[in-house]
Structures are given as structure tokens and as C-alpha cells.
Design a protein around this motif. Sequence first.
Motif, mmCIF file in Angstrom:
data_model
loop_
_atom_site.group_PDB
_atom_site.id
_atom_site.type_symbol
_atom_site.label_atom_id
_atom_site.label_comp_id
_atom_site.label_asym_id
_atom_site.label_seq_id
_atom_site.Cartn_x
_atom_site.Cartn_y
_atom_site.Cartn_z
ATOM 1 N N ALA A 1 0.830 -1.205 0.000
ATOM 2 C CA ALA A 1 0.000 0.000 0.000
ATOM 3 C C ALA A 1 0.865 1.255 0.000
ATOM 4 C CB ALA A 1 -0.927 -0.004 1.204
ATOM 5 N N ALA A 2 1.965 1.225 0.773
ATOM 6 C CA ALA A 2 2.864 2.379 0.825
ATOM 7 C C ALA A 2 3.600 2.564 -0.496
ATOM 8 C CB ALA A 2 3.856 2.214 1.971
ATOM 9 N N ALA A 3 4.075 1.465 -1.090
ATOM 10 C CA ALA A 3 4.799 1.557 -2.361
ATOM 11 C C ALA A 3 3.889 2.064 -3.476
ATOM 12 C CB ALA A 3 5.390 0.199 -2.726
ATOM 13 N N GLY A 4 2.647 1.574 -3.515
ATOM 14 C CA GLY A 4 1.707 2.039 -4.526
ATOM 15 C C GLY A 4 1.374 3.508 -4.364
ATOM 16 N N THR A 5 1.236 3.950 -3.110
ATOM 17 C CA THR A 5 0.950 5.358 -2.844
ATOM 18 C C THR A 5 2.121 6.240 -3.265
ATOM 19 O OG1 THR A 5 -0.453 4.723 -0.970
ATOM 20 C CG2 THR A 5 0.265 7.017 -1.075
ATOM 21 N N GLN A 6 3.349 5.836 -2.879
ATOM 22 C CA GLN A 6 4.524 6.617 -3.248
ATOM 23 C C GLN A 6 4.691 6.686 -4.759
ATOM 24 O OE1 GLN A 6 7.672 8.361 -1.351
ATOM 25 N NE2 GLN A 6 6.705 9.111 -3.211
ATOM 26 N N ALA A 7 4.442 5.589 -5.447
ATOM 27 C CA ALA A 7 4.572 5.582 -6.912
ATOM 28 C C ALA A 7 3.595 6.565 -7.552
ATOM 29 C CB ALA A 7 4.344 4.176 -7.451
ATOM 30 N N ALA A 8 2.372 6.619 -7.043
ATOM 31 C CA ALA A 8 1.390 7.566 -7.575
ATOM 32 C C ALA A 8 1.842 9.004 -7.334
ATOM 33 C CB ALA A 8 0.030 7.315 -6.934
ATOM 34 N N ILE A 9 2.403 9.258 -6.154
ATOM 35 C CA ILE A 9 2.874 10.608 -5.830
ATOM 36 C C ILE A 9 4.045 10.994 -6.726
ATOM 37 C CG2 ILE A 9 4.005 11.987 -4.039
ATOM 38 C CD1 ILE A 9 2.274 10.472 -1.991
ATOM 39 N N TRP A 10 5.009 10.096 -6.910
ATOM 40 C CA TRP A 10 6.154 10.409 -7.774
ATOM 41 C C TRP A 10 5.722 10.705 -9.210
ATOM 42 C CZ3 TRP A 10 9.527 5.939 -5.534
ATOM 43 C CH2 TRP A 10 10.341 6.441 -4.514
ATOM 44 N N THR A 11 4.690 10.016 -9.675
ATOM 45 C CA THR A 11 4.195 10.272 -11.026
ATOM 46 C C THR A 11 3.814 11.740 -11.182
ATOM 47 O OG1 THR A 11 3.370 8.003 -11.206
ATOM 48 C CG2 THR A 11 2.449 9.625 -12.732
ATOM 49 N N LEU A 12 3.226 12.320 -10.128
ATOM 50 C CA LEU A 12 2.744 13.694 -10.181
ATOM 51 C C LEU A 12 3.776 14.717 -9.719
ATOM 52 C CD1 LEU A 12 -0.864 13.108 -8.777
ATOM 53 C CD2 LEU A 12 -0.143 13.234 -11.173
ATOM 54 N N SER A 13 4.662 14.327 -8.810
ATOM 55 C CA SER A 13 5.626 15.291 -8.278
ATOM 56 C C SER A 13 6.884 15.392 -9.127
ATOM 57 C CB SER A 13 6.023 14.917 -6.839
ATOM 58 O OG SER A 13 6.717 13.672 -6.795
ATOM 59 N N ASP A 14 7.295 14.282 -9.762
ATOM 60 C CA ASP A 14 8.569 14.254 -10.477
ATOM 61 C C ASP A 14 8.442 13.961 -11.967
ATOM 62 O OD1 ASP A 14 11.158 14.091 -8.391
ATOM 63 O OD2 ASP A 14 9.237 13.603 -7.503
ATOM 64 N N ASN A 15 7.198 13.804 -12.453
ATOM 65 C CA ASN A 15 6.958 13.622 -13.878
ATOM 66 C C ASN A 15 7.729 12.425 -14.434
ATOM 67 O OD1 ASN A 15 5.779 14.240 -16.362
ATOM 68 N ND2 ASN A 15 7.476 15.568 -16.970
ATOM 69 N N VAL A 16 7.594 11.279 -13.766
ATOM 70 C CA VAL A 16 8.215 10.039 -14.211
ATOM 71 C C VAL A 16 7.145 8.952 -14.289
ATOM 72 C CG1 VAL A 16 10.455 10.569 -13.192
ATOM 73 C CG2 VAL A 16 8.757 9.330 -11.837
ATOM 74 N N VAL A 17 7.499 7.829 -14.900
ATOM 75 C CA VAL A 17 6.660 6.636 -14.825
ATOM 76 C C VAL A 17 7.195 5.808 -13.664
ATOM 77 C CG1 VAL A 17 5.879 4.549 -15.989
ATOM 78 C CG2 VAL A 17 6.191 6.667 -17.294
ATOM 79 N N ALA A 18 6.422 5.705 -12.606
ATOM 80 C CA ALA A 18 6.822 4.968 -11.407
ATOM 81 C C ALA A 18 5.980 3.704 -11.314
ATOM 82 C CB ALA A 18 6.634 5.831 -10.163
ATOM 83 N N THR A 19 6.608 2.542 -11.409
ATOM 84 C CA THR A 19 5.899 1.265 -11.476
ATOM 85 C C THR A 19 6.304 0.364 -10.318
ATOM 86 O OG1 THR A 19 5.941 1.417 -13.896
ATOM 87 C CG2 THR A 19 5.355 -0.715 -12.938
ATOM 88 N N PRO A 20 5.428 0.158 -9.341
ATOM 89 C CA PRO A 20 5.747 -0.791 -8.274
ATOM 90 C C PRO A 20 5.984 -2.178 -8.851
ATOM 91 C CG PRO A 20 3.830 0.534 -7.697
ATOM 92 C CD PRO A 20 4.110 0.799 -9.137
ATOM 93 N N LYS A 21 6.961 -2.889 -8.315
ATOM 94 C CA LYS A 21 7.253 -4.219 -8.825
ATOM 95 C C LYS A 21 6.189 -5.232 -8.421
ATOM 96 C CE LYS A 21 12.193 -3.598 -9.440
ATOM 97 N NZ LYS A 21 13.558 -4.090 -9.159
ATOM 98 N N ASP A 22 5.452 -4.936 -7.345
ATOM 99 C CA ASP A 22 4.337 -5.805 -6.947
ATOM 100 C C ASP A 22 3.085 -5.423 -7.737
ATOM 101 O OD1 ASP A 22 3.190 -7.711 -4.659
ATOM 102 O OD2 ASP A 22 1.783 -6.050 -4.967
ATOM 103 N N GLU A 23 2.406 -6.405 -8.321
ATOM 104 C CA GLU A 23 1.243 -6.145 -9.172
ATOM 105 C C GLU A 23 0.103 -5.492 -8.401
ATOM 106 O OE1 GLU A 23 0.046 -9.640 -11.186
ATOM 107 O OE2 GLU A 23 1.898 -9.844 -12.343
ATOM 108 N N ASP A 24 -0.124 -5.913 -7.162
ATOM 109 C CA ASP A 24 -1.206 -5.319 -6.378
ATOM 110 C C ASP A 24 -0.915 -3.853 -6.055
ATOM 111 O OD1 ASP A 24 -2.626 -7.662 -6.443
ATOM 112 O OD2 ASP A 24 -1.969 -8.348 -4.467
ATOM 113 N N ALA A 25 0.349 -3.543 -5.765
ATOM 114 C CA ALA A 25 0.725 -2.141 -5.531
ATOM 115 C C ALA A 25 0.526 -1.313 -6.793
ATOM 116 C CB ALA A 25 2.174 -2.060 -5.056
ATOM 117 N N GLU A 26 0.803 -1.906 -7.946
ATOM 118 C CA GLU A 26 0.582 -1.215 -9.217
ATOM 119 C C GLU A 26 -0.900 -0.938 -9.440
ATOM 120 O OE1 GLU A 26 0.985 0.391 -13.134
ATOM 121 O OE2 GLU A 26 2.280 0.295 -11.378
ATOM 122 N N LYS A 27 -1.761 -1.882 -9.056
ATOM 123 C CA LYS A 27 -3.206 -1.650 -9.159
ATOM 124 C C LYS A 27 -3.626 -0.458 -8.323
ATOM 125 C CE LYS A 27 -4.673 -6.454 -9.988
ATOM 126 N NZ LYS A 27 -5.461 -7.596 -9.432
#
Length: 474
Positions: A151-177
Motif C-alpha cells: 500500500a505504501a509503495a503504490g501510494t509513493q509511486a502515484a505521488i512520484w508520477t505527479l511530483s517528479d513527472n516520471v513513470v513509477a511502477t511498483p514491482k508488486d502487481e497489487d501495488a501497481e493496481k
Amino acid sequence: MFSVRGRGIARLAATILVSGLVATGAIATAGPALADEGAPGAGGVTAKFGGFTEDKGSVEITEKNGTKWSVGGGLFKMEVDGGGTLFTYCIDLRTGAKRDFDYKEVGWDESSLHNNGNAGKILWILENSYPKLSAETLGGKVGADLSKGEAAAGTQAAIWTLSDNVVATPKDEDAEKLKEYLLEKAVELDEPTASLSLSPATVAGKAGEKLGPITVTTNATAKLAAAPGTPAGVQVVDKAGKPVTEAKNGDQVYFDVPAGTADGTAELTAEATTKVSLGRAFVSIDGPSQTLILAGSSDSTVTAKASATWAKKGAVPSVSVAKDCAKGGLEVIASNKGDEAWTFDLKGTSYTVAAGETKNIAVPLAEDEAYKFTITGPNGFEETFEGVLDCKTATPGPKPSETPSTTPSATPSTPSTTAGTTGDTTGGTTTGGGDLAETGGSSATPMIAGIAAALVVVGGGAVFFLRKKKTAGQ
């Protein structure tokens, strides 16, 4: 509250707030001692960075040029000065985070969010994801069995997408969902209120007047008191002149200085116990370190201070400095509440502030440029301001050395540009502020090592935040 799109109001509020965070100057007059010169600010929470919690996971970063690298993503823990615990995420992916560095709560306009149109969406994610909502609750929303780390990794990945303009992909599939769900649902929210600030933090005038107003901004009820050593008869009052000991958000207070009071100074202290609002930004005050954003807070102790100066005749100056990220520099705000003009030198240029006038002076700076200057006035008035302008997320660059160190490698290795990733670096920081922390500050971050080394040369005392140097007479 004000919207991230309402930059005019937001910038004004930030200017006033940062003016307060510059602390106080040296006035050679009788009165109580002003704020501790070691303190970087006069309002909000100060907290020490402690590194990752156990709630983290691996995230692959894909830059716009196709470069890929892996990094740990999740919740950081911070301990509040005076009591309390904070949990934060990173919003400056490519900048190192230093364990045991002190951080200060600031508004969006004083951070890398100042020109980020997605700042309000980041706040929505914080309000609607982990840890505000449990991993179990979030798993039900996305049809997955989420652990806290996922849950934390998925949340951080979503934030990085918006804060740093990158594609952030959690390695866990559920976190990616979870990441995809958050990005799809996010809408803009208004910037949160400061935990506690006094604006402005310096006022001036003559005895026989109410000096102010000083506006209280808070998400709680603040206790107010005149500091020990305040001259006899000087009180903290409301607009009607009634003494006050408490204030709520938006209240205005004054220093009531009776006629005949000898030239001097006084200080107001404010304190509250509150939960810091989600979405408040945190910037380092000990040196270069990544910007953070608040995701959770226990009850924490917050303080703010404001000071007043008065004199019978002549110029009565006050000066504050605001970091102006929108214009890429500083704004020096010089006021004169006396009955004579005041002339001072600023970086080789002479300025005159007439009696009763306030003058705003722009001081352009390059990103990451260090500055230091002193402004003087009558009666021993002297204020020195120094720091480093830091208003942007770091841009992509070569990957630093794989071994964390106090000074990043001057000859970084080249990041992978294939589908493969660099080694995951989610653990292993040490205390003392010497090592790079796990996200942004890990050895897998593509931060330009030369810039980092240059910032170290600037000096450990240089800060992102406006900080004043001890001056003679205090």
C-alpha cells in the motif's frame, strides 16, 4: 484554505509566513532576548528525519529518455521537536535524503510544489490512500490483497508520477493496481492550513501605539504569551485593546506598548498541540536533502514567535526575507515605522525607505545558489540572512556511486538505458546525517553527483530555508 490555482493569494500568504520564519535581527536596545539564533523559523513544526519505516516496497522508475532504475518507495518516519511523530512521502525523487537532518514545515509556494499543477491531486492521494486508509480498505477498493508495504509503495509511486513527472511502477502487481486507481480517481484539493504561524513575525513602531496586526494561522487553538523580560506594561492584545491569551485561525493580535515606554523590544510566543495537516511540505534546514510531504501525524507540539521593536524618534526599521520560488529568488521586505528616512546597502546597491514606507526588493538567484547578506540600520540594527535557493525537483542525470557516503561520488556510473534496472536500494542508512537515505538519496538515484558535491562545498550551514546568522549585540 486556498486552491493551488489561486497563486496570488497563496504567494502572499507564503511571503508573510516565510518572513516570520526568518527569525529576528539584532537591535541594540533594552528588552527581552529575541528568538534563539539557532532556530530557523518562527512557526510550524520542526522534525528530525529518521528514514524508512517497515512500510515500503520496490518501485521501478522510467525517465522520459527511457532510462530505468529501481528504488525503494514508502513511508518515512520523523520525530517532532517537543513531542510527536510524523509520516511522510518523498516529492523530490532524485535528491538525496539525509538521516537525522532537521526539517521545517512550509507552504507549497516555498517548495518544489510552487509551480506544480498536480499539487492538489497529490493531496487527494494522501487523503485517500495509505496510511490515512488501511491496506485492507484499499485492497477492497482495487480488488487486491494489499500488505502495508504494498500500500505504501503504490501510494509513493502515484505521488512520484505527479511530483517528479516520471513513470513509477511498483514491482508488486497489487501495488501497481493501487497506483493506477489513485491516479485515475485523484482530483485537485485546496492547500492545507499551516499547523501554526504568526504573520508577520516582526513589527515596529513607537511607544503609545498598538504594534501589528499579527495574524495567527493555525488548525488548532494557540496559547499566547509575552516572553519573559517583556518591559513592564507591554501586553499582547486584540484589536479592541483587550489582553488575549488564546487565538484561533485568522485572529489578529497586537503588542500594546504604553506611551513613555523606553525604546526596546518584546517577543510573543504561541504554542499549540495539534495534528499537522496532511499535504504540508517539509524542507531541510540542515543542508541539501529531498523535499517531503506529510502523510500522517500524531498530536505534535508546534510553536511560533513574533517580535516588536519601538523607538521614540528617528528611523525604526524592520526587515524580512521571503523565498519567492515563483520568481526564482528572494524578496526583501524593508519597512520603516519611524519619522526619518532609512538608507541601507543590499548587495552593493543603496536603498532608501522613507518614514512610514514599506519597500519590496527582488533579489534574483539561480536554483541552488547560496546567498549571504547583511542589512544594517540605526541604533545598532543589523540582520544577516543566508541560505540556498531550492525550489525545484532535481532533473535526471548520471547515477551516483553504489556506495552511500557523506560526499557523493564525483565520478558516477552510467545508468542503464535498457529494460533492466539497477540494484534495488531500499535499506541501510546510518545515523549522523552522513548517509543517503533510501529513496531519492539511495545509491540508485540519478542525481547529478557534481551538483551534490558542490552543495556540500557551499557549507553544511547553508540551508534551503531562510536562516539568520548570530549578530553582534545579541
